[in-house]
Write a protein that holds these residues in place. Structure first.
Motif, PDB file in Angstrom:
ATOM      1  N   GLU A  74      66.138  30.406   1.433  1.00  0.00           N
ATOM      2  CA  GLU A  74      66.507  29.891  -0.195  1.00  0.00           C
ATOM      3  C   GLU A  74      68.307  30.676  -0.423  1.00  0.00           C
ATOM      4  OE1 GLU A  74      64.450  31.961  -3.612  1.00  0.00           O
ATOM      5  OE2 GLU A  74      63.483  32.001  -1.605  1.00  0.00           O
ATOM      6  N   ALA A  75      68.872  30.433  -0.787  1.00  0.00           N
ATOM      7  CA  ALA A  75      70.209  29.950  -1.848  1.00  0.00           C
ATOM      8  C   ALA A  75      70.240  31.259  -2.260  1.00  0.00           C
ATOM      9  CB  ALA A  75      70.912  29.850  -2.116  1.00  0.00           C
ATOM     10  N   MET A  76      71.736  32.263  -2.333  1.00  0.00           N
ATOM     11  CA  MET A  76      71.618  33.555  -2.760  1.00  0.00           C
ATOM     12  C   MET A  76      72.758  34.077  -2.998  1.00  0.00           C
ATOM     13  SD  MET A  76      68.805  35.002  -1.685  1.00  0.00           S
ATOM     14  CE  MET A  76      68.607  36.978  -2.365  1.00  0.00           C
ATOM     15  N   VAL A  77      72.706  34.326  -4.910  1.00  0.00           N
ATOM     16  CA  VAL A  77      73.354  35.156  -5.636  1.00  0.00           C
ATOM     17  C   VAL A  77      74.068  36.218  -5.936  1.00  0.00           C
ATOM     18  CG1 VAL A  77      75.047  34.249  -7.550  1.00  0.00           C
ATOM     19  CG2 VAL A  77      73.218  32.348  -6.746  1.00  0.00           C
ATOM     20  N   VAL A  95      81.006  35.505 -10.835  1.00  0.00           N
ATOM     21  CA  VAL A  95      82.300  36.071 -11.630  1.00  0.00           C
ATOM     22  C   VAL A  95      83.517  34.347 -11.285  1.00  0.00           C
ATOM     23  CG1 VAL A  95      84.772  37.170 -11.468  1.00  0.00           C
ATOM     24  CG2 VAL A  95      82.012  38.821 -11.394  1.00  0.00           C
ATOM     25  N   GLU A  96      83.302  33.647  -9.772  1.00  0.00           N
ATOM     26  CA  GLU A  96      84.060  32.927 -10.238  1.00  0.00           C
ATOM     27  C   GLU A  96      83.221  31.353 -10.419  1.00  0.00           C
ATOM     28  OE1 GLU A  96      83.299  31.956  -5.949  1.00  0.00           O
ATOM     29  OE2 GLU A  96      84.307  33.773  -5.215  1.00  0.00           O
ATOM     30  N   LEU A  97      82.485  31.460 -11.154  1.00  0.00           N
ATOM     31  CA  LEU A  97      81.413  30.568 -12.195  1.00  0.00           C
ATOM     32  C   LEU A  97      81.821  30.919 -13.489  1.00  0.00           C
ATOM     33  CD1 LEU A  97      78.143  30.602 -11.031  1.00  0.00           C
ATOM     34  CD2 LEU A  97      80.117  28.340 -10.588  1.00  0.00           C
ATOM     35  N   TYR A 149      81.050  42.138 -16.008  1.00  0.00           N
ATOM     36  CA  TYR A 149      79.517  43.239 -16.851  1.00  0.00           C
ATOM     37  C   TYR A 149      78.729  41.499 -17.119  1.00  0.00           C
ATOM     38  CZ  TYR A 149      76.366  45.808 -19.990  1.00  0.00           C
ATOM     39  OH  TYR A 149      75.451  46.566 -20.077  1.00  0.00           O
ATOM     40  N   GLN A 150      79.503  41.001 -17.373  1.00  0.00           N
ATOM     41  CA  GLN A 150      78.317  40.150 -17.963  1.00  0.00           C
ATOM     42  C   GLN A 150      77.282  39.011 -16.229  1.00  0.00           C
ATOM     43  OE1 GLN A 150      80.297  36.882 -19.590  1.00  0.00           O
ATOM     44  NE2 GLN A 150      79.426  37.373 -21.568  1.00  0.00           N
ATOM     45  N   ALA A 151      77.845  39.227 -15.301  1.00  0.00           N
ATOM     46  CA  ALA A 151      77.596  38.925 -14.088  1.00  0.00           C
ATOM     47  C   ALA A 151      76.370  39.904 -13.960  1.00  0.00           C
ATOM     48  CB  ALA A 151      78.957  38.853 -13.198  1.00  0.00           C
ATOM     49  N   LYS A 152      76.637  41.352 -13.226  1.00  0.00           N
ATOM     50  CA  LYS A 152      75.769  42.272 -13.126  1.00  0.00           C
ATOM     51  C   LYS A 152      75.027  42.530 -14.422  1.00  0.00           C
ATOM     52  CE  LYS A 152      79.644  45.576 -11.986  1.00  0.00           C
ATOM     53  NZ  LYS A 152      81.123  46.129 -11.999  1.00  0.00           N
ATOM     54  N   GLN A 153      74.716  42.047 -15.329  1.00  0.00           N
ATOM     55  CA  GLN A 153      73.768  42.308 -16.110  1.00  0.00           C
ATOM     56  C   GLN A 153      72.907  40.772 -15.859  1.00  0.00           C
ATOM     57  OE1 GLN A 153      74.046  45.385 -17.646  1.00  0.00           O
ATOM     58  NE2 GLN A 153      72.502  43.422 -18.985  1.00  0.00           N
TER      59      GLN A 153
END
Length: 94
Positions: free
Chosen positions: A33-36, A42-44, A49-53
């Protein structure tokens, strides 16, 4: 990119996408399964902070709704791409 594989015993493990089996030397893409992680979000274009949330909410979903106790661990910082796509309608994989 890392992939999550569920073993027959019910345990999970993270593997790179080019892992080969000991028997047969076939790449098993179908059971991985692809993991993120936070960096990929952040690259997207998300702020850190949004990415961590996003990661935090995905971990909460996986732990409480799907019942995967692995995600109660604070040190786990990757989640399946399918959960991010499901909860936030963000195309992450491929």
């Amino acid at each position: 990119m890392l992939y999550l594989k569920r073993f027959k015993s019910g345990r999970f493990g993270l593997f790179p996408n080019n892992i080969r089996l000991k028997r047969g030397e076939k790449i098993m893409q179908s059971c991985f399964e692809a993991m993120v992680n936070c960096k990929e979000l952040v690259e997207l274009g998300f702020k850190p902070y949004q990415a961590k949330q996003i990661i935090r909410e995905c971990k909460e979903y996986l732990a409480q709704v799907e019942g995967i106790d692995f995600y109660y661990n604070r040190q786990v910082s990757v989640v399946p791409a399918r959960v991010v796509e499901k909860l936030f309608n963000i195309q992450v994989s491929g």
